[in-house]
Design an enzyme around this catalytic site. Structure first.
Site, PDB file in Angstrom:
ATOM      1  N   LYS A  20      29.932  -9.219  11.293  1.00  0.00           N
ATOM      2  CA  LYS A  20      30.931  -8.802  12.282  1.00  0.00           C
ATOM      3  C   LYS A  20      31.294  -7.359  11.944  1.00  0.00           C
ATOM      4  CE  LYS A  20      34.622  -8.412  14.872  1.00  0.00           C
ATOM      5  NZ  LYS A  20      34.999  -7.085  14.328  1.00  0.00           N
ATOM      6  N   ALA A  21      30.782  -6.430  12.757  1.00  0.00           N
ATOM      7  CA  ALA A  21      30.992  -5.012  12.478  1.00  0.00           C
ATOM      8  C   ALA A  21      32.241  -4.496  13.199  1.00  0.00           C
ATOM      9  CB  ALA A  21      29.765  -4.214  12.923  1.00  0.00           C
ATOM     10  N   PRO A  22      32.809  -3.376  12.752  1.00  0.00           N
ATOM     11  CA  PRO A  22      34.032  -2.841  13.370  1.00  0.00           C
ATOM     12  C   PRO A  22      33.756  -2.213  14.736  1.00  0.00           C
ATOM     13  CG  PRO A  22      33.273  -1.378  11.642  1.00  0.00           C
ATOM     14  CD  PRO A  22      32.400  -2.587  11.573  1.00  0.00           C
ATOM     15  N   GLU A  23      34.648  -2.459  15.678  1.00  0.00           N
ATOM     16  CA  GLU A  23      34.473  -1.934  17.026  1.00  0.00           C
ATOM     17  C   GLU A  23      34.645  -0.413  17.081  1.00  0.00           C
ATOM     18  OE1 GLU A  23      36.709  -4.501  16.375  1.00  0.00           O
ATOM     19  OE2 GLU A  23      35.140  -5.958  16.849  1.00  0.00           O
ATOM     20  N   SER A  74      42.519  -5.384   5.407  1.00  0.00           N
ATOM     21  CA  SER A  74      43.921  -5.401   5.025  1.00  0.00           C
ATOM     22  C   SER A  74      44.332  -6.744   4.425  1.00  0.00           C
ATOM     23  CB  SER A  74      44.798  -5.113   6.245  1.00  0.00           C
ATOM     24  OG  SER A  74      44.765  -6.199   7.159  1.00  0.00           O
ATOM     25  N   GLU A  95      38.010  -8.484  -0.382  1.00  0.00           N
ATOM     26  CA  GLU A  95      38.340  -7.175  -0.950  1.00  0.00           C
ATOM     27  C   GLU A  95      39.407  -6.575  -0.050  1.00  0.00           C
ATOM     28  OE1 GLU A  95      36.555  -2.767  -1.161  1.00  0.00           O
ATOM     29  OE2 GLU A  95      35.116  -4.331  -1.714  1.00  0.00           O
ATOM     30  N   LEU A  96      40.649  -6.583  -0.502  1.00  0.00           N
ATOM     31  CA  LEU A  96      41.774  -6.260   0.364  1.00  0.00           C
ATOM     32  C   LEU A  96      42.395  -4.910  -0.013  1.00  0.00           C
ATOM     33  CD1 LEU A  96      43.225  -9.876   0.540  1.00  0.00           C
ATOM     34  CD2 LEU A  96      41.500  -8.795   2.002  1.00  0.00           C
ATOM     35  N   CYS A 129      39.598   2.367   0.113  1.00  0.00           N
ATOM     36  CA  CYS A 129      40.393   1.369  -0.604  1.00  0.00           C
ATOM     37  C   CYS A 129      40.610   1.769  -2.063  1.00  0.00           C
ATOM     38  CB  CYS A 129      39.739  -0.006  -0.503  1.00  0.00           C
ATOM     39  SG  CYS A 129      38.029  -0.072  -1.079  1.00  0.00           S
TER      40      CYS A 129
END
Length: 325
Positions: A20-23, A74, A95-96, A129
């Site tokens: 699921k890649a970022p839009e 996040s 990994e937040l 991060c």
């Protein structure tokens, strides 16, 4: 990089992958998938999805086809995904957020360390991060460090990344601009001084300049909330124990850094700091052959090294007798 690290480990362990890649940066996912296919990954071993994150997460995590979840993002979203995975007893790697401290002791070359701190702090406009986000400098070096830090940060040209001489690009979206401005305004309202930057750059684009804050009170939001922007608070400290205690006074525990030429101080820092990625006299604690992860609110599990492969495997114990039955 974040997606490649997850996909590579899963494929190496023999798993298929749904990415699921970022839009907001869709081309990265497509080009990464093309690179895997061009390299010979079998068709169907990796799939790519775009869409509403909540819808996709609900559907995929509930599916019996999905056996594990790995996420970088996040803390609030990580908590939500971990809860969804827990409903189905599915393992997850998270990994937040991070709020990495840098502790600068009084036995270092202050100009050299300040230059290194500026280079890493403003990498990707502070949207990393691992980015150092709180600088604790020992009293005797404090003013000199601030002066050098402001000087080097002020030399960074901000603008279109394809432009000649540009060293820092834009923030990711309008929300990050508002967040950066809000953190600066909150700190100022509580008594902090803006030594550099502080306001959005004029013109089109999501550009916020390198910003330096001093005299930041302990109640300022920027010392507690993950900034994820090019704003650097610099604070003095007296003893190393005091600096470590203040560095640990957040709910994050992803990365932490220290600069000292004293081996005992380095050992004290490494043992006392609440972080999983620790850099001493450098900003490169993440290596492909080493496990990295977070403690406290910064995550669950590890990526990289053999532990990163273990996350995509199941341990089985088989006992077989050689006697005839």
């Amino acid at each position: 990089f974040l997606a490649a690290r997850k996909v590579a480990a899963a494929l190496a362990a023999g798993c298929t992958v749904v990415l699921k890649a970022p839009e907001e940066t869709p081309a990265i996912g497509m080009l990464l998938l093309r690179a895997f296919l061009d390299a010979g990954v079998p068709s169907g071993a990796i799939s790519l999805l775009y869409g509403k994150p909540a819808q996709i997460s609900e559907r995929l995590i509930a599916s019996p086809i999905i056996r594990k979840v790995s996420f970088t993002g996040s803390v609030p979203v990580g908590r939500l995904l971990a809860m969804l995975a827990a409903r189905h007893l599915k393992p997850c790697t998270m990994e937040l957020g991070g709020h990495a401290p840098v502790i600068v002791c009084d036995d270092v070359d202050v100009a050299r360390v300040a230059q290194a701190c500026v280079a890493f702090k403003f990498r990707n406009s502070g949207q990393v991060c691992l980015s150092p986000s709180r600088f604790f400098v020992q009293d005797s070096l404090y003013e000199a460090f601030v002066a050098h830090f402001v000087e080097y940060a002020g030399q960074l040209e901000v603008g279109d990344g394809l432009g000649a001489g540009v060293r820092m690009g834009p923030l990711n979206n309008e929300r990050r601009l508002a967040a950066a401005a809000g953190l600066v305004e909150d700190a100022q309202r509580r008594g902090a001084n803006v030594r550099l930057g502080g306001t959005r750059l004029a013109g089109e684009g999501y550009f916020f300049p390198p910003t330096v804050l001093t005299d930041v009170p302990a109640t300022a939001r920027i010392l507690h909330d993950e900034p994820f922007c090019p704003v650097a608070p610099i604070l003095p400290f007296g003893t190393l124990d005091d600096a470590i205690a203040r560095a640990n006074a957040v709910e994050y525990g992803l990365a932490a850094y220290a600069f000292t030429n004293d081996l005992q101080r380095a050992a004290t820092f490494a043992e006392g700091i609440d972080a999983a990625w620790i850099g001493i006299n450098n900003f490169t604690p993440s290596l492909a052959d080493a496990p990295v992860g977070g403690v406290k609110d910064s995550g669950l599990g590890y990526e990289g090294g053999p532990e990163g492969l273990d996350a995509y495997q199941q341990i089985r114990f088989v006992s077989q007798s050689n006697l005839r039955v």
